[in-house]
Design a protein around this motif. Structure first.
Motif, PDB file in Angstrom:
ATOM      1  N   GLN A   1       1.025  -1.181   0.120  1.00  0.00           N
ATOM      2  CA  GLN A   1      -0.030   0.023  -0.073  1.00  0.00           C
ATOM      3  C   GLN A   1       0.867   1.253  -0.309  1.00  0.00           C
ATOM      4  O   GLN A   1       0.741   2.338  -0.627  1.00  0.00           O
ATOM      5  CB  GLN A   1      -0.930  -0.158   1.400  1.00  0.00           C
ATOM      6  CG  GLN A   1      -2.007  -1.142   1.028  1.00  0.00           C
ATOM      7  CD  GLN A   1      -3.164  -0.958   2.173  1.00  0.00           C
ATOM      8  OE1 GLN A   1      -3.414   0.241   2.528  1.00  0.00           O
ATOM      9  NE2 GLN A   1      -3.383  -1.925   2.731  1.00  0.00           N
ATOM     10  N   LYS A   2       1.742   1.295   0.832  1.00  0.00           N
ATOM     11  CA  LYS A   2       2.742   2.385   0.841  1.00  0.00           C
ATOM     12  C   LYS A   2       3.374   2.597  -0.638  1.00  0.00           C
ATOM     13  O   LYS A   2       3.626   3.555  -0.942  1.00  0.00           O
ATOM     14  CB  LYS A   2       3.765   1.956   2.089  1.00  0.00           C
ATOM     15  CG  LYS A   2       4.981   3.016   2.140  1.00  0.00           C
ATOM     16  CD  LYS A   2       4.691   4.373   2.682  1.00  0.00           C
ATOM     17  CE  LYS A   2       5.925   5.169   2.933  1.00  0.00           C
ATOM     18  NZ  LYS A   2       7.023   5.297   2.228  1.00  0.00           N
ATOM     19  N   ALA A   3       3.976   1.336  -1.128  1.00  0.00           N
ATOM     20  CA  ALA A   3       4.520   1.476  -2.431  1.00  0.00           C
ATOM     21  C   ALA A   3       3.558   2.237  -3.345  1.00  0.00           C
ATOM     22  O   ALA A   3       4.045   3.079  -4.088  1.00  0.00           O
ATOM     23  CB  ALA A   3       5.070  -0.031  -2.747  1.00  0.00           C
ATOM     24  N   MET A   4       2.446   1.772  -3.667  1.00  0.00           N
ATOM     25  CA  MET A   4       1.330   2.374  -4.338  1.00  0.00           C
ATOM     26  C   MET A   4       1.205   3.971  -4.153  1.00  0.00           C
ATOM     27  O   MET A   4       1.352   4.586  -5.321  1.00  0.00           O
ATOM     28  CB  MET A   4      -0.085   1.381  -4.207  1.00  0.00           C
ATOM     29  CG  MET A   4       0.185   0.145  -4.735  1.00  0.00           C
ATOM     30  SD  MET A   4      -1.610  -0.679  -4.261  1.00  0.00           S
ATOM     31  CE  MET A   4      -2.497   0.003  -5.370  1.00  0.00           C
ATOM     32  N   LYS A   5       1.276   4.322  -2.790  1.00  0.00           N
ATOM     33  CA  LYS A   5       0.894   5.596  -2.588  1.00  0.00           C
ATOM     34  C   LYS A   5       2.211   6.406  -2.950  1.00  0.00           C
ATOM     35  O   LYS A   5       1.907   7.380  -3.606  1.00  0.00           O
ATOM     36  CB  LYS A   5       0.737   5.817  -1.107  1.00  0.00           C
ATOM     37  CG  LYS A   5      -0.504   6.125  -0.552  1.00  0.00           C
ATOM     38  CD  LYS A   5      -0.404   6.396   1.026  1.00  0.00           C
ATOM     39  CE  LYS A   5      -1.406   6.934   1.594  1.00  0.00           C
ATOM     40  NZ  LYS A   5      -1.267   6.885   3.115  1.00  0.00           N
ATOM     41  N   ASP A   6       3.397   5.865  -2.917  1.00  0.00           N
ATOM     42  CA  ASP A   6       4.568   6.670  -3.235  1.00  0.00           C
ATOM     43  C   ASP A   6       4.538   6.701  -4.664  1.00  0.00           C
ATOM     44  O   ASP A   6       4.983   7.689  -5.354  1.00  0.00           O
ATOM     45  CB  ASP A   6       5.758   5.827  -2.862  1.00  0.00           C
ATOM     46  CG  ASP A   6       5.999   6.076  -1.362  1.00  0.00           C
ATOM     47  OD1 ASP A   6       5.302   6.719  -0.704  1.00  0.00           O
ATOM     48  OD2 ASP A   6       6.803   5.156  -0.729  1.00  0.00           O
ATOM     49  N   TYR A   7       4.217   5.720  -5.338  1.00  0.00           N
ATOM     50  CA  TYR A   7       4.133   5.943  -6.913  1.00  0.00           C
ATOM     51  C   TYR A   7       3.184   7.032  -7.318  1.00  0.00           C
ATOM     52  O   TYR A   7       3.507   7.672  -8.357  1.00  0.00           O
ATOM     53  CB  TYR A   7       3.629   4.410  -7.658  1.00  0.00           C
ATOM     54  CG  TYR A   7       5.048   3.740  -7.625  1.00  0.00           C
ATOM     55  CD1 TYR A   7       6.220   3.874  -8.548  1.00  0.00           C
ATOM     56  CD2 TYR A   7       5.029   2.323  -7.020  1.00  0.00           C
ATOM     57  CE1 TYR A   7       7.249   3.263  -8.304  1.00  0.00           C
ATOM     58  CE2 TYR A   7       6.010   1.552  -7.165  1.00  0.00           C
ATOM     59  CZ  TYR A   7       7.365   2.024  -7.762  1.00  0.00           C
ATOM     60  OH  TYR A   7       8.207   1.172  -7.775  1.00  0.00           O
TER      61      TYR A   7
END
Ligand code: C5P
Length: 319
Positions: free
Chosen positions: A22-28
């Motif tokens: 979820q964090k990775a998606m947000k960062d992208y």
């Protein structure tokens, strides 16, 4: 109910993914590396059949034909194959297999079923040798990302993986699909090795996908998804499914929607574990899969046991 069961029913959201993903998606989303500026509406609630027709109407498998700048000025009309991808097989293929590289295909014994198709699509460096029982050994086409052409570890020039097959390469371009900007600054410079390979192997069909095609797919995924999807190109898997839908009467997709064999093992041919390979971090993979699940015409039991989805080809259905 388990995440997998919900995925089979098409009933999952990114909130159900582990916090790291979820964090990775947000960062992208906040980085927006490719400058995506989506102008459409999200969450159109099409049925599977309507979605299929939307794809059939809008998706245009486009490759670099050398007629647009900067390629025209650089003499690319002579570099690209004379016969366009869509005209290679005038009547198209009957039944096609799209074999995903997921670890879940190990111990599936799907090899014979896969090889029985008229054409088989594989991805990047996924081998068949040593894995025939599970993935088969026939390869008609390979979709490769620009890293395959540029990273010496992949031995693009000598490896037999890239011989005697149709090659389709792609590289993440800016959302604007400005070819001048992309040519100057590709993610990985696939242009030089492409031209070299074309010179050395002039009879091998080898194409570069047009960024417009890739971002058109992205737009359709976003339009049909409630959540904001990662502003990055769809995965090779999704791109390949759409190419085969435009070339085949029927498309059988293996281990894209995971079977009961679901595993964090990223690829069947590599000892590397990461849930992101199946559920997505950079690519909007979870959302791609939800759209494919919505269009599935195959048996639910084949989805559970084989990880198989059946999609009609575009020519096979009147809209
Ligand atoms: O990793 P790679 O892009 O080479 O794999 C080919 C395609 O297979 C991916 O783009 C993705 O669509 C699909 N895949 C998957 N689950 C995995 C690995 C790959 O759905 N675990």
């Amino acid at each position: 109910k388990s995440f997998l069961y919900k995925l089979w029913k098409g009933d999952v959201s990114s909130k159900m993914l582990n916090p790291r993903l979820q964090k990775a998606m947000k960062d992208y989303l906040s980085t927006n590396k490719h400058g995506v500026r989506f102008k459409g509406k999200r969450n159109s609630k099409l049925t599977g059949d309507q979605l299929f027709c939307e794809l059939k109407e809008r998706v245009n498998v486009k490759t670099i034909d050398g007629k647009e700048a900067p390629f025209s000025t650089l003499g690319w009309e002579k570099h690209v194959p004379q016969i366009p991808l869509g005209k290679l097989y005038t009547h198209g293929f009957g039944s096609c297999a799209v074999v995903m590289s997921a670890g879940a295909i190990l111990n599936s014994s799907l090899g014979d079923e896969i090889d029985a198709h008229d054409a088989v699509l594989r991805f990047n460096s996924a081998p068949t040798r040593g894995y025939e029982k599970d993935v088969g050994n026939k390869t008609t086409m390979r979709i490769i990302n620009s890293q395959i052409l540029t990273n010496p570890n992949h031995h693009f020039v000598d490896s037999s993986l890239y011989k005697d097959v149709i090659l389709v390469a792609w590289d993440p371009a800016p959302y604007s699909a400005n070819l001048n900007v992309w040519y100057k600054k590709p993610d990985y410079n696939l242009f030089t090795p492409y031209v070299q390979h074309r010179r050395k192997n002039p009879t091998q069909p080898f194409y570069i996908l047009h960024p417009k095609f890739i971002w058109q797919l992205w737009d359709i995924i976003q339009e049909n998804t409630k959540e904001k999807i990662q502003p990055n190109p769809p995965s090779s898997g999704f791109i390949g499914i759409l190419i085969m839908m435009s070339m085949c009467n029927e498309v059988h997709v293996y281990e894209y929607i995971p079977s009961v064999r679901q595993t964090d093992l990223c690829h069947y041919h590599e000892l590397y574990y990461d849930a992101a390979c199946t559920l997505g971090a950079y690519h909007p993979l979870l959302y791609e899969k939800l759209l494919v699940q919505r269009m599935n015409k195959g048996l639910q039991d084949d989805l559970y046991r084989k990880g198989k989805v059946i999609l009609p080809g575009f020519k096979a259905v009147k809209c």
